[in-house]
Scaffold this motif. Structure first.
Motif, mmCIF file in Angstrom:
data_model
loop_
_atom_site.group_PDB
_atom_site.id
_atom_site.type_symbol
_atom_site.label_atom_id
_atom_site.label_comp_id
_atom_site.label_asym_id
_atom_site.label_seq_id
_atom_site.Cartn_x
_atom_site.Cartn_y
_atom_site.Cartn_z
ATOM 1 N N ASN A 137 0.777 -1.402 0.178
ATOM 2 C CA ASN A 137 0.041 -0.151 -0.283
ATOM 3 C C ASN A 137 0.759 1.332 0.025
ATOM 4 O O ASN A 137 2.144 1.094 -0.455
ATOM 5 N N ASN A 143 -3.363 2.524 3.645
ATOM 6 C CA ASN A 143 -3.852 3.856 2.664
ATOM 7 C C ASN A 143 -4.986 4.275 3.868
ATOM 8 O O ASN A 143 -6.144 3.915 4.113
ATOM 9 N N LYS A 178 -6.401 4.252 -5.705
ATOM 10 C CA LYS A 178 -5.636 3.228 -5.346
ATOM 11 C C LYS A 178 -4.572 3.051 -5.386
ATOM 12 O O LYS A 178 -4.164 3.046 -6.569
ATOM 13 N N TYR A 179 -3.908 2.160 -4.221
ATOM 14 C CA TYR A 179 -2.672 1.809 -4.654
ATOM 15 C C TYR A 179 -1.981 1.308 -5.680
ATOM 16 O O TYR A 179 -1.611 1.450 -6.755
#
Ligand SMILES: *[C@@H]1O[C@H](CO)[C@@H](O)[C@H](O)[C@H]1NC(C)=O
Length: 369
Positions: A58, A63, A73-74
């Protein structure tokens, strides 16, 4: 107009040199075309490893909702892509680093825009975008089909030159047992068990056949050297030893083997034998005597005349000979057997001690009385 003269010679030399250099460069370029695809495939392999490595990662420290909103989002983030791209090449691999540097923007394009529609990165990147590879079963700049077709290059019996790369000539190098442009023919010593226009299975002939149409020694077209045809047209072993004149030296005997023969000596014989074993000699070797047609060892030690005449030596019989060793209690010194000095001494010492003990006991007895 063409004229040759002394003044033309340097020019001709120069031209041939240039031609040579060009030829080498063409050969180099051809090798590079195959190598470039290999490099690209390594990059893709490392990319997939990078994907696996970062699958549970993450933004670091987890996150936060803010990060998820702000940075997306990662999983699909530029940060993850950068981490993967950094691990694509060994620092020592010049070709790899050059390729990644030159095409880095393509990874971004794929990551953000093409991944969903073109999930196969090798296909999208190496084949379709930077064009250093070809689909399996095809080769060369235009990805033409290999000899035998792209589904089963070389009909499954060989390797297509340049298969899967932009290099090569698409020709087959056949697996063992196969030959011909299409790898459908069998080499000598093999026969087609199954064959049609697109499929061929070559199986080894019987060992007696040079060429054959089937698996047994009756299916030979020609016999191998060392075998000959018998009444039933089967190839059978030639017994080289059966002929009147032996192929071996005079002091050796002939031993037939499948397809050949060997010559061996018999140590029991003084030269001249017809086989192995003590009963196959024309005359016995020294140390052996003829006993009713069999060569047996002579026991030199039990002969009337002693063979070990030196002092302190005794005779030991061996196969074909004998040795004279020092008798027990003696040892070898400068080639002679002499009594071991230590032994005598010890025995005397032992005796003295025994005497002392007895004397002691006698005295004790006397005191008690
Ligand atoms: C050739 O033989 C193979 C294997 O027996 C078979 O699968 C294939 O269909 C055959 N092809 C033709 C054209 O007969």
């Amino acid at each position: 107009m063409l004229s040759t003269g002394p003044q033309r010679l340097p020019l001709l030399l120069l031209l041939s040199c240039v031609t040579l250099v060009l030829l080498f460069q063409v050969a180099d370029a051809k090798r590079d075309l195959k190598g470039a695809c290999v490099t690209c495939q390594q990059i893709i392999d490392n990319f997939n490893k990078g994907l696996e490595r970062t699958v549970k990662q993450n933004f670091g420290g987890g996150n936060t909702a803010w990060e998820e909103r702000k940075l997306s989002k990662y999983e699909t983030s530029e940060i993850r892509l950068m981490e993967i791209v950094e691990g694509l090449c060994d620092s020592s691999s010049f070709e790899c680093n050059r390729m990644v540097e030159e095409h880095e923007e393509h990874f971004e394009t794929w990551w953000f825009k093409r991944k969903a529609k073109h999930p196969d990165l090798h296909k999208w990147f190496c084949i379709e975008t930077i064009k250093v590879c070809c689909p399996k079963g095809t080769f060369g700049p235009d990805c033409n089909s290999c000899v035998g077709g792209s589904d089963r290059p070389c009909h499954g019996n060989g390797m297509c030159d340049g298969d899967g790369t932009r290099g090569g000539n698409g020709k087959c190098s056949c697996d063992h047992g196969y030959e011909g442009e299409f790898c459908l023919d069998c080499i000598d010593g093999y026969f087609n068990e199954v064959r049609n226009d697109t499929f061929s299975l070559c199986t080894e002939c019987d060992t007696s056949c040079k060429t054959c149409t089937g698996a047994t020694n009756q299916d030979c077209d020609a016999c191998k050297e060392g075998w000959e045809e018998d009444d039933q047209e089967a190839c059978v072993d030639v017994n080289e030893c059966a002929s009147d004149s032996s192929p071996c030296e005079e002091d050796q005997y002939c031993l037939n083997t499948e397809g050949s023969y060997s010559c061996k000596g018999n140590y029991l014989c003084a030269p001249g034998c017809t086989g192995a074993g003590p009963d196959k000699c024309q005359a016995c070797a020294s140390g052996y005597q003829d006993t009713e047609g069999t060569c047996t060892d002579i026991d030199e030690c039990s002969q009337p005349e002693a063979v070990c005449t030196e002092e302190h030596r005794e005779c030991i019989n061996t196969k074909g000979s004998y040795t004279c060793i020092c008798s027990s209690g003696c040892e070898e010194k400068d080639g002679e057997c002499v009594p071991q000095p230590g032994r005598e001494e010890k025995r005397r010492e032992e005796k003295r001690r025994e005497e002392k003990r007895r004397e002691e006991k006698r005295r004790e007895k006397r005191r008690e009385e």
